[in-house]
Design an enzyme around this catalytic site. Sequence first.
Site, mmCIF file in Angstrom:
data_model
loop_
_atom_site.group_PDB
_atom_site.id
_atom_site.type_symbol
_atom_site.label_atom_id
_atom_site.label_comp_id
_atom_site.label_asym_id
_atom_site.label_seq_id
_atom_site.Cartn_x
_atom_site.Cartn_y
_atom_site.Cartn_z
ATOM 1 N N GLU B 29 -0.368 -60.249 75.328
ATOM 2 C CA GLU B 29 0.269 -60.298 74.016
ATOM 3 C C GLU B 29 0.757 -61.711 73.718
ATOM 4 O OE1 GLU B 29 3.152 -57.200 74.591
ATOM 5 O OE2 GLU B 29 1.556 -55.750 74.964
ATOM 6 N N SER B 59 -0.270 -53.010 73.299
ATOM 7 C CA SER B 59 -0.924 -51.796 73.788
ATOM 8 C C SER B 59 -1.179 -52.000 75.275
ATOM 9 C CB SER B 59 -2.272 -51.584 73.078
ATOM 10 O OG SER B 59 -2.167 -51.612 71.675
ATOM 11 N N GLU B 60 -0.139 -51.994 76.057
ATOM 12 C CA GLU B 60 -0.278 -52.370 77.466
ATOM 13 C C GLU B 60 -1.346 -51.564 78.197
ATOM 14 O OE1 GLU B 60 2.626 -52.315 75.910
ATOM 15 O OE2 GLU B 60 3.521 -54.274 76.291
ATOM 16 N N PHE B 83 6.949 -58.773 80.630
ATOM 17 C CA PHE B 83 8.008 -58.449 81.590
ATOM 18 C C PHE B 83 7.467 -57.300 82.440
ATOM 19 C CE2 PHE B 83 10.307 -60.422 78.185
ATOM 20 C CZ PHE B 83 11.380 -61.068 78.774
ATOM 21 N N ASP B 85 8.870 -54.879 83.385
ATOM 22 C CA ASP B 85 9.412 -53.638 82.829
ATOM 23 C C ASP B 85 8.383 -52.946 81.919
ATOM 24 O OD1 ASP B 85 12.707 -54.421 83.071
ATOM 25 O OD2 ASP B 85 11.282 -56.050 82.904
ATOM 26 N N ILE B 87 5.081 -52.911 82.455
ATOM 27 C CA ILE B 87 3.904 -52.406 83.173
ATOM 28 C C ILE B 87 3.967 -50.880 83.280
ATOM 29 C CG2 ILE B 87 4.830 -52.560 85.543
ATOM 30 C CD1 ILE B 87 1.262 -53.480 84.439
ATOM 31 N N HIS B 129 14.679 -55.493 80.556
ATOM 32 C CA HIS B 129 13.966 -56.775 80.632
ATOM 33 C C HIS B 129 14.366 -57.552 81.882
ATOM 34 C CE1 HIS B 129 13.306 -56.021 76.312
ATOM 35 N NE2 HIS B 129 12.406 -56.974 76.305
HETATM 36 C C1 LIG Z 1 6.303 -52.421 75.646
HETATM 37 C C2 LIG Z 1 6.681 -53.753 75.179
HETATM 38 N N1 LIG Z 1 5.745 -54.700 75.053
HETATM 39 C C3 LIG Z 1 6.066 -55.941 74.625
HETATM 40 C C4 LIG Z 1 7.371 -56.242 74.308
HETATM 41 C C5 LIG Z 1 7.748 -57.640 73.850
HETATM 42 N N2 LIG Z 1 8.038 -57.605 72.418
HETATM 43 C C6 LIG Z 1 9.282 -57.488 71.944
HETATM 44 S S1 LIG Z 1 9.330 -57.378 70.287
HETATM 45 C C7 LIG Z 1 7.652 -57.527 70.183
HETATM 46 C C8 LIG Z 1 6.989 -57.501 68.854
HETATM 47 C C9 LIG Z 1 7.219 -56.215 68.154
HETATM 48 O O1 LIG Z 1 6.594 -56.257 66.923
HETATM 49 P P1 LIG Z 1 6.956 -55.210 65.809
HETATM 50 O O2 LIG Z 1 6.834 -53.834 66.353
HETATM 51 O O3 LIG Z 1 6.159 -55.526 64.617
HETATM 52 O O4 LIG Z 1 8.504 -55.423 65.518
HETATM 53 P P2 LIG Z 1 9.197 -56.736 64.898
HETATM 54 O O5 LIG Z 1 9.590 -57.594 66.047
HETATM 55 O O6 LIG Z 1 8.252 -57.370 63.997
HETATM 56 O O7 LIG Z 1 10.401 -56.194 64.205
HETATM 57 C C10 LIG Z 1 7.092 -57.644 71.429
HETATM 58 C C11 LIG Z 1 5.655 -57.771 71.703
HETATM 59 C C12 LIG Z 1 8.328 -55.223 74.475
HETATM 60 N N3 LIG Z 1 9.625 -55.440 74.227
HETATM 61 N N4 LIG Z 1 7.962 -53.994 74.881
#
Ligand SMILES: Cc1ncc(C[n+]2csc(CCOP(=O)(O)OP(=O)(O)O)c2C)c(N)n1
Lengths: 330, 330, 334, 334
Positions: B29, B59-60, B83, B85, B87, B129
């Site tokens: 990502e 989409s892990e 992170f 966390d 996985i 995290h």
């Molecule tokens: C399962 C998971 N994967 C990756 C992350 C890292 N992460 C935190 S916010 C984010 C983006 C989320 O995008 P969106 O759902 O559009 O929400 P927005 O931040 O735009 O409000 C990511 C990839 C996470 N917290 N949890």
Amino acid sequence: MSTIRFGQAITQALDEEMSRDPEVILLGEDIGRPGGSFGITRGLLEKHGEDRVLDTPISEEAVVGAALGASMMGARPVVEIMFNDFIVLAMDQVVNQAAKIHYMTGGRLSAPLVIRMLCGTNGSTAAQHSQSLEAWFAHVPGLKVVAPSTPRDAKAFLKAAIRDPDPVMFFEQRMLYNTKGEVDGDSEPAPLGEGLVVREGGDLTIATYMRGVHQALEAAAILEEDGISVEVWDVRSLVPFDRDGLRASLERTGRLLTLHEAVARGGFGAEIAAIAASEMFDLLKAPIGRVGALATPHPYAPQLEAAMLPSVERIVDVARATVRGGAGVV
Amino acid sequence: MSTIRFGQAITQALDEEMSRDPEVILLGEDIGRPGGSFGITRGLLEKHGEDRVLDTPISEEAVVGAALGASMMGARPVVEIMFNDFIVLAMDQVVNQAAKIHYMTGGRLSAPLVIRMLCGTNGSTAAQHSQSLEAWFAHVPGLKVVAPSTPRDAKAFLKAAIRDPDPVMFFEQRMLYNTKGEVDGDSEPAPLGEGLVVREGGDLTIATYMRGVHQALEAAAILEEDGISVEVWDVRSLVPFDRDGLRASLERTGRLLTLHEAVARGGFGAEIAAIAASEMFDLLKAPIGRVGALATPHPYAPQLEAAMLPSVERIVDVARATVRGGAGVV
Amino acid sequence: MTRAVGERLDTPTLVGLYERMLLIRRFEERASEYRLAGHIPGFLHPCIGQEASAVGACAALGPDDVILSTHRGHGHMLARGADPGRMYAELYARVEGYNRSKGGSLHMIDTELGFLGANGIVGGGIPIAGGAALQQKRRGRGGVAVSFFGDGAVNQGAFHEVLNLCALWSLPAVFVCENNLYGEFTPQADQSPIPDVADRAAAYAMPGTIADGNDVLDVYEKVAEAVARARAGDGPSLVECKTYRHRGHYEGDMCSYRPEGELEQWLETDPTITFPARLAQELGVDETELGEVRARVERRLDEAAAFAAAGTVAGVEQTLEHVYADSIDSKALR
Amino acid sequence: MTRAVGERLDTPTLVGLYERMLLIRRFEERASEYRLAGHIPGFLHPCIGQEASAVGACAALGPDDVILSTHRGHGHMLARGADPGRMYAELYARVEGYNRSKGGSLHMIDTELGFLGANGIVGGGIPIAGGAALQQKRRGRGGVAVSFFGDGAVNQGAFHEVLNLCALWSLPAVFVCENNLYGEFTPQADQSPIPDVADRAAAYAMPGTIADGNDVLDVYEKVAEAVARARAGDGPSLVECKTYRHRGHYEGDMCSYRPEGELEQWLETDPTITFPARLAQELGVDETELGEVRARVERRLDEAAAFAAAGTVAGVEQTLEHVYADSIDSKALR
Ligand SMILES: Cc1ncc(C[n+]2csc(CCOP(=O)(O)OP(=O)(O)O)c2C)c(N)n1
Ligand SMILES: Cc1ncc(C[n+]2csc(CCOP(=O)(O)OP(=O)(O)O)c2C)c(N)n1
Ligand SMILES: [Mg+2]
Ligand SMILES: [Mg+2]
């Protein structure tokens, strides 16, 4: 008092708790009219209603999440996960959410749910339907982990788990489902966190759980003929873990063998061994014996699987080596 | 030879392996143009192309699956999981699929992929995290588990992991990213499975990895003033685990302390302690000391988190108790 | 957009919506400052720019309803009526905080308001919302469960599983997607082949609607419709709010991934500017009244920040509390 | 259904399709007997009744294509051309088996045929198929990856994540859902609010078509279209095959959950009966020729079973082989 199968004890616990508390609901795949893949919930939908026995799509994460969300609002959900190999699909809800909700919220929310999982092999069920993953959950603060070996404990602990305010991972070993034992009719829950001396002995403590208890008893009978007196200590609850019980046993025997069907490497036996070697070192007269599955996925071929799994012979060998001063063998 | 940060070492390993082998591809990502949440892949898309640095949806499970499927057909994918966390969302692909594919197929397929994961706290990153989940994967046969402590090892082991024919879980502790160390320009991979004596000593072995190595060195310096001579043994590779290295160290010291940032209960330290208490019992002169995080989720408040995490003070205390004959304290 | 603002709600309520949006905006702007000043450790994901979707959605809810939120949750919480003082206290890691300083921004809750939590896992709150909806249905009091999530979260498996389950069981759930065009640093178009998240509703036989996420009334109306449907027992809906975050993904992110002019364009529909303008134009709310709103917001936040700053730092013995809800601690805490 | 069978393929090919369907049918029927006779341990999930979808789909593939399958995978494997002898040998847990007796039914593979595995996890093969499609695209030789799965699997998160990913990246994947109306003992209608899985394709901007899963030619044509699209670089498709399993979920399941008459109705479209009838009627394939087919199938399976029965039982020292692909065994195997 009646003699019933392990599986029936689970059914009774569910049934009695559902009768006692309308907030107890069940969720799982095929658990409704079909009564579940192993027949555990048979009759419960008919008795307690469709809105309390929820047959779900094949969506483990959503199902555990549904239980979690409902539990945070007052329900007492019990989820059936057909094989613990499938809990991997719901690990976020278990590990990042349910386990941590009470702590993260400073105690303001809690997640009183139970996840019942079949574990262990049923013979040639191969790599994805045979694992024993309890050790993972013992590593996750916030979860309780229960692993009963008899119908009596299965019933009493499942009742306790359902009434418990925290998320409980409840393991049911497939090979035990058809074993029998005595159970009280309307039995009370038993407090989680107490081990049990199943057989007393003076030379060696076998600390084990689930099917291991039965294998340990078999091994103990064989070892008795050798003049080795084995104490079999049923761990029963991995978290909370009964340190006092382990200590008391080691005070009697001075030697420890850990045993479980799970892979030995990184299994809960390692934690037990570490506790003993750290906190009860002075009691130890010999290397700790470790018996568990070899570090391979479960092979399909029966003879290979038999070689991979802990056997009574292997237990006896390691026990002998431990007591007679050899090195502990995994 | 140049002095670079840990994070840069990772970048160099990726870059050099991508240059060497066109089948090395990256998935994760935000790893494309943005260069990843921690900047590790910065510049790699521009250098190696969009079709080799694949920025994925959130989409892990699909991402790890994509790496797995591609690896089974000849690619050498490296997945970045932001992170560890997260996985948990891909556990089926890691545990039921990638780890077992070689075995289940009787050796006919394999899954040469690497999953890079950030782990550990970065300070008040709270319950979801901050975890250190390496012990889970050590319990899963078929996976290799690497946890480097220095830029040099990070680079050499990541290269080895990428060339390795098996799935490798590669842990990168957040708190190490900005630490510095010397690294060869175009360094060779180092074989997985060898521990390293980082500091020699005669009274106590601290077996540890990642940031623990640095904390152990600090503790060793303090303990030296007490007249306690500490050997710091960097585990480096949890699977394969270097039993010979541990034995050699215990032969010198006779005492063991295990240390990691992960929760002590069920952590990999328990496995190390169990190996020692089982296979090297005769070498042990004292209870095994265990230091890890307390068994709580990570609290947000800095002072609570500091109390939860292993500290140099706690290491020193447990080390003193171990050497001076007290019981091992977690 | 063309419908008059006063058509549906009375003026005090409308001014209240403005006040809440402004409270969120200023709460976040100040949080950013407090963080720079060293008062707030950990992550902060500001929702600046997205206030209208939070406030519009929450305006459609009643006291029995519950909410599950995301990493970008301050706005949802304030829109629901949470106390900014206890929120800052949590961010400041003080015992008076909503989570007794154990959760921080990513895990904040307000149980009295049915705010069942922000979430650090993208998509992690969606399954919990499904369960909350299940329990709402079992309670039978007409309560609904609202799940907020971003455009990035809709590519998580959890989204799919839960929408399927809730539709199958006709649960009273409302899924509100705040599509701010990015997940972290990656545009939505690089994460999904379809631009409108609402189009995914059909896969679950549920209604999917699009709201102008910067128009608090449009969001209100679309969510109110979904809520009514859920309360009536007709099952869940998906509402997509098209919006934009003005700031970085988290505090500290410089947004170098944005095309030039994009932010500027969105600033033109900034709800904290356009909405009071409409109140003035269409309803004659005058500058004095708007000024009072602004002053009230600042006073409240002054007090909130002072409350947080005066809060208590937990003693380290509290580290081991709250791991379990019963008191087995001495046994289980090792 | 009304199009003549001979319109698209020549007679020998069509007879070949029949032979393959019959091979699957008889393979499964015999496996059931061999299991009862104690030769086969572990689970068996027969695909009896679903042969047309397996054979129709695989008929549309070329040598470079790869397949990911499910717990109900024997049909896919035989349709692809696998050796029933090595399959029985695997079921009998013999070293000559496809997986050297380490996998059994649930994990069977044939690497030479690009059959990358049955799978014990519902939905577990779908992400792997996505990765295989990625590698097919990188190779640039026009190969596709086919993912088979059931109607139950489409409610798994993996389905959603992977279809999104493959559509986003225009990967050469073909998703074949065999909708046999049940997941284990639970009807599809109790698992999803929409009856047609194909309708989920729109959520990923990919084509979704429905095939008569008991008509081998209909399946062939719909899958061929999807394969052509994938080969052309136009991305993935979803093809739903409506079909039915005649037997229980696994050998031993008594199917008490089925409404009366349901099986009987489906038996009327049994592809191993209706298809040869059409061959006879429309193309004049005579009973002699069909009889030869039947005899050939039995001969092949006699030989296959004999091969399995004569196979070698692995020595226990092989337990520790193949955990890792390199030879670190002595170190890592504890
Ligand atoms: C399962 C998971 N994967 C990756 C992350 C890292 N992460 C935190 S916010 C984010 C983006 C989320 O995008 P969106 O759902 O559009 O929400 P927005 O931040 O735009 O409000 C990511 C990839 C996470 N917290 N949890
Ligand atoms: C993740 C997971 N959950 C549950 C199961 C148990 N299980 C095996 S097959 C099956 C039903 C699958 O239904 P479907 O996808 O329709 O395939 P079919 O059996 O009808 O071919 C279930 C629930 C499993 N193997 N994996
Ligand atoms: Mg977004
Ligand atoms: Mg099905």
